[in-house]
Write a protein that holds these residues in place. Structure first.
Motif, PDB file in Angstrom:
ATOM      1  N   ILE A 143       0.840  -1.202   0.000  1.00  0.00           N
ATOM      2  CA  ILE A 143       0.000   0.000   0.000  1.00  0.00           C
ATOM      3  C   ILE A 143       0.873   1.250   0.000  1.00  0.00           C
ATOM      4  O   ILE A 143       0.572   2.224  -0.687  1.00  0.00           O
ATOM      5  CB  ILE A 143      -1.034   0.022   1.147  1.00  0.00           C
ATOM      6  CG1 ILE A 143      -2.082   1.127   0.885  1.00  0.00           C
ATOM      7  CG2 ILE A 143      -0.383   0.191   2.500  1.00  0.00           C
ATOM      8  CD1 ILE A 143      -3.270   1.115   1.813  1.00  0.00           C
ATOM      9  N   LYS A 144       1.987   1.214   0.734  1.00  0.00           N
ATOM     10  CA  LYS A 144       2.878   2.382   0.743  1.00  0.00           C
ATOM     11  C   LYS A 144       3.480   2.611  -0.642  1.00  0.00           C
ATOM     12  O   LYS A 144       3.615   3.762  -1.075  1.00  0.00           O
ATOM     13  CB  LYS A 144       3.969   2.207   1.798  1.00  0.00           C
ATOM     14  CG  LYS A 144       3.430   2.301   3.222  1.00  0.00           C
ATOM     15  CD  LYS A 144       4.493   2.398   4.276  1.00  0.00           C
ATOM     16  CE  LYS A 144       5.462   1.251   4.263  1.00  0.00           C
ATOM     17  NZ  LYS A 144       6.438   1.305   5.370  1.00  0.00           N
ATOM     18  N   ASP A 185      -7.077  -4.779  -2.155  1.00  0.00           N
ATOM     19  CA  ASP A 185      -6.360  -4.974  -3.416  1.00  0.00           C
ATOM     20  C   ASP A 185      -6.215  -3.603  -4.072  1.00  0.00           C
ATOM     21  O   ASP A 185      -6.738  -2.613  -3.576  1.00  0.00           O
ATOM     22  CB  ASP A 185      -7.152  -5.940  -4.310  1.00  0.00           C
ATOM     23  CG  ASP A 185      -6.303  -6.608  -5.369  1.00  0.00           C
ATOM     24  OD1 ASP A 185      -5.108  -6.273  -5.501  1.00  0.00           O
ATOM     25  OD2 ASP A 185      -6.832  -7.465  -6.086  1.00  0.00           O
ATOM     26  N   PHE A 186      -5.533  -3.555  -5.193  1.00  0.00           N
ATOM     27  CA  PHE A 186      -5.359  -2.294  -5.935  1.00  0.00           C
ATOM     28  C   PHE A 186      -5.542  -2.596  -7.410  1.00  0.00           C
ATOM     29  O   PHE A 186      -4.958  -3.540  -7.934  1.00  0.00           O
ATOM     30  CB  PHE A 186      -3.959  -1.722  -5.668  1.00  0.00           C
ATOM     31  CG  PHE A 186      -3.732  -0.361  -6.266  1.00  0.00           C
ATOM     32  CD1 PHE A 186      -4.380   0.748  -5.762  1.00  0.00           C
ATOM     33  CD2 PHE A 186      -2.862  -0.195  -7.327  1.00  0.00           C
ATOM     34  CE1 PHE A 186      -4.175   2.010  -6.301  1.00  0.00           C
ATOM     35  CE2 PHE A 186      -2.636   1.057  -7.877  1.00  0.00           C
ATOM     36  CZ  PHE A 186      -3.302   2.172  -7.364  1.00  0.00           C
ATOM     37  N   ASN A 187      -6.390  -1.807  -8.084  1.00  0.00           N
ATOM     38  CA  ASN A 187      -6.673  -2.065  -9.499  1.00  0.00           C
ATOM     39  C   ASN A 187      -5.938  -1.117 -10.447  1.00  0.00           C
ATOM     40  O   ASN A 187      -6.291  -1.009 -11.610  1.00  0.00           O
ATOM     41  CB  ASN A 187      -8.185  -2.023  -9.766  1.00  0.00           C
ATOM     42  CG  ASN A 187      -8.795  -0.646  -9.578  1.00  0.00           C
ATOM     43  OD1 ASN A 187      -8.100   0.364  -9.441  1.00  0.00           O
ATOM     44  ND2 ASN A 187     -10.122  -0.596  -9.574  1.00  0.00           N
ATOM     45  N   ILE A 233      -3.271  -6.568   5.197  1.00  0.00           N
ATOM     46  CA  ILE A 233      -4.184  -5.524   5.662  1.00  0.00           C
ATOM     47  C   ILE A 233      -5.620  -6.024   5.586  1.00  0.00           C
ATOM     48  O   ILE A 233      -6.036  -6.604   4.580  1.00  0.00           O
ATOM     49  CB  ILE A 233      -4.058  -4.258   4.786  1.00  0.00           C
ATOM     50  CG1 ILE A 233      -2.638  -3.700   4.856  1.00  0.00           C
ATOM     51  CG2 ILE A 233      -5.086  -3.202   5.199  1.00  0.00           C
ATOM     52  CD1 ILE A 233      -2.353  -2.639   3.813  1.00  0.00           C
ATOM     53  N   GLU A 234      -6.368  -5.770   6.657  1.00  0.00           N
ATOM     54  CA  GLU A 234      -7.818  -5.926   6.620  1.00  0.00           C
ATOM     55  C   GLU A 234      -8.404  -4.535   6.832  1.00  0.00           C
ATOM     56  O   GLU A 234      -7.807  -3.699   7.504  1.00  0.00           O
ATOM     57  CB  GLU A 234      -8.333  -6.914   7.668  1.00  0.00           C
ATOM     58  CG  GLU A 234      -8.303  -6.394   9.078  1.00  0.00           C
ATOM     59  CD  GLU A 234      -8.914  -7.347  10.104  1.00  0.00           C
ATOM     60  OE1 GLU A 234      -9.147  -8.521   9.811  1.00  0.00           O
ATOM     61  OE2 GLU A 234      -9.146  -6.871  11.225  1.00  0.00           O
TER      62      GLU A 234
END
Length: 155
Positions: free
Chosen positions: A6-7, A107-109, A92-93
């Motif tokens: 995420i960072k 997630d990341f799209n 991460i939750e």
């Protein structure tokens, strides 16, 4: 998604958006009210002692429509939490308020962070008598003796 991921994504973004599993976006005036380490110690239904640890983000929204959390601010919050709470590079939750508090994966799209649906599961299926998943077969592959064919008139 892990904290390191995420960072990395935050470093390339100008704005942050979270997308719900149904495609809707969390209103852009959301707050990240908590970043923490959650440890769960439990015994499953088969008697096995288990330990889980995750990084937890709590998203919250209020009527302060001018609020915008910027990527560098969230990065700072994450890094402070890692340091003060001694958080490792955990999965991460995310908690977000719907009809009740929902717990999601992350997630990341490529544009948005996506809240992914999570499910409960039995961790001791072998001890609970839960049958293993049956193999899927096509009906045409099943050979039976003395079966009547559609042309035989027996059906």
């Amino acid at each position: 998604m892990k904290l390191s991921e995420i960072k990395k994504h935050l470093a390339s973004l100008k704005t942050i958006a979270f997308q719900l599993p149904n495609g809707d976006l969390v209103p852009n005036h959301f707050h990240v009210t908590e970043v923490g380490r959650v440890t769960k110690n439990f015994i499953d239904c088969g008697g096995t002692v288990r330990n889980e640890e995750v990084a937890n983000f709590q998203l919250w929204e209020e009527d302060d429509y001018d609020h915008r959390l910027h990527p560098e601010k969230l990065t700072n919050i994450i890094e402070l939490s890692e340091k003060v709470l001694n958080i490792a590079d955990l999965d991460i939750e995310v908690e977000y308020q719907g009809a009740t508090i929902g717990k999601y994966g992350l997630d990341f799209n490529g544009t948005n962070f996506v809240l992914t649906a999570t499910k409960t599961d039995c961790l001791a299926k072998d001890n609970c008598g839960i049958p293993q998943e049956k193999p899927k077969m096509k009906l045409a592959q099943i050979q039976t003796q003395n079966a009547c064919s559609p042309e035989s008139g027996c059906c």
